[in-house]
Scaffold this active site. Structure first.
Site, PDB file in Angstrom:
ATOM      1  N   TYR A 153      -1.123  -6.673   5.008  1.00 31.98           N
ATOM      2  CA  TYR A 153      -2.018  -5.567   3.899  1.00 31.98           C
ATOM      3  C   TYR A 153      -2.200  -4.841   3.320  1.00 31.98           C
ATOM      4  O   TYR A 153      -2.698  -5.012   1.978  1.00 31.98           O
ATOM      5  CB  TYR A 153      -3.291  -4.788   5.355  1.00 31.98           C
ATOM      6  CG  TYR A 153      -4.070  -3.678   4.819  1.00 31.98           C
ATOM      7  CD1 TYR A 153      -5.506  -4.057   4.940  1.00 31.98           C
ATOM      8  CD2 TYR A 153      -3.056  -2.940   4.969  1.00 31.98           C
ATOM      9  CE1 TYR A 153      -6.341  -2.768   4.137  1.00 31.98           C
ATOM     10  CE2 TYR A 153      -4.505  -1.782   4.357  1.00 31.98           C
ATOM     11  CZ  TYR A 153      -6.254  -1.676   3.780  1.00 31.98           C
ATOM     12  OH  TYR A 153      -6.524  -1.147   3.272  1.00 31.98           O
ATOM     13  N   LYS A 157      -3.317  -5.584  -0.632  1.00 34.17           N
ATOM     14  CA  LYS A 157      -3.638  -4.131  -1.662  1.00 34.17           C
ATOM     15  C   LYS A 157      -2.978  -3.682  -2.856  1.00 34.17           C
ATOM     16  O   LYS A 157      -3.799  -3.358  -4.137  1.00 34.17           O
ATOM     17  CB  LYS A 157      -4.016  -2.698  -0.976  1.00 34.17           C
ATOM     18  CG  LYS A 157      -5.403  -3.769   0.642  1.00 34.17           C
ATOM     19  CD  LYS A 157      -6.293  -3.134   0.006  1.00 34.17           C
ATOM     20  CE  LYS A 157      -7.150  -4.045   0.704  1.00 34.17           C
ATOM     21  NZ  LYS A 157      -8.653  -3.809   0.871  1.00 34.17           N
TER      22      LYS A 157
END
Length: 264
Positions: A153, A157
């Site tokens: 994750y 980002k």
């Protein structure tokens, strides 16, 4: 739809930051084309129409190539220029990398990265032709540091933050601005769906998604390159972290994201 108001597209608009971003656009004079993976997007549309926006909804899984194409065709079908797009849809997954679900992580990459690139390709080309437009990517404060126990994750980002800055430089001469919104822990379903309720970040006080969305919208409209969303503490933390060596950043992140850390 008619042409009384400019058109904005918001992905992941049925809840959380995406929902609040759509409200910001509606309140500030935009018509909307909004999307999510399920029928909840139709249920929330009236809350955007309340502000005078004309709203079209698209139910599509943007983790699939065909889902992104469905959204792009819906944008084209409006017959209207794309004034702004908030590329917001995404999700996370917490836990030790050797134990997390590979298929879920690959789908996360498809949604957080691949669909963002796919949509950005369409948006930048359309906006370049008009020499006008605004693009907002929802990145994360996690993009400022390595993210142990949410490794994939955080990397997605980080990609979005870098991608946003690169596109911003490429598009600056054609009247198109690109902005990255970098929220800290926000009061949405993120931590629950990411299996991170028992982490320190998941158990801590979180920012209001309406505040984060307002900050993102204002940064987009003022043409800023990026904005750290939420509290002043988030902004201080992001500034301090930038000066740290990567291993120190990773160790600091571990304290927030390691399973069971919320009980400490």
């Amino acid at each position: 739809m008619n042409n009384d108001r400019p058109l904005a597209v918001v992905t992941g608009a049925s809840s959380g930051i995406g929902y609040e971003l759509a409200k910001q656009f509606a309140e500030n004079g935009f018509d909307l084309l909004v999307t999510s993976t399920d029928s909840k997007i139709d249920e929330v549309a009236p809350s955007f129409e309340f502000f005078g926006a004309k709203v079209e909804t698209v139910q599509a899984d943007l983790a699939e190539y065909e889902g992104v194409e469905k959204l792009i065709q819906a944008i084209k079908a409006t017959g209207r220029p794309l004034e702004a797009i908030a590329i917001n849809a995404g999700f996370g997954e917490g836990g030790k990398f050797t134990q997390t679900d590979l298929q879920k992580e690959l789908k996360m990459i498809d949604l957080n990265i691949s669909s963002s690139v796919h949509l950005a390709k369409y948006a930048t080309q359309a906006m370049e032709q008009r020499r006008k437009g605004r693009i907002l990517f929802t990145s994360s404060i996690a993009a400022t540091m390595p993210g142990p126990f949410e490794a994939v994750y955080a990397a997605t980002k980080t990609f979005l933050r870098s991608f946003s800055q690169a596109l911003r430089e490429e598009m600056k001469d054609v009247g198109v601005t690109v902005t990255a919104l970098m929220p800290g822990p926000t009061d949405t379903n993120f931590f629950h769906t990411a299996n991170m309720d028992d982490t320190k970040a998941g158990a801590s006080k979180k920012d209001d998604p309406a505040q984060v969305a307002k900050q993102g919208f204002e940064a987009l409209m003022s043409g800023k390159d990026e904005v750290v969303g939420g509290s002043i503490m988030n902004k201080v933390q992001a500034a301090v972290i930038q000066a740290m060596p990567e291993p120190i950043k990773a160790a600091a992140h571990r304290q927030l994201s390691e399973p069971g850390s919320g009980a400490n």
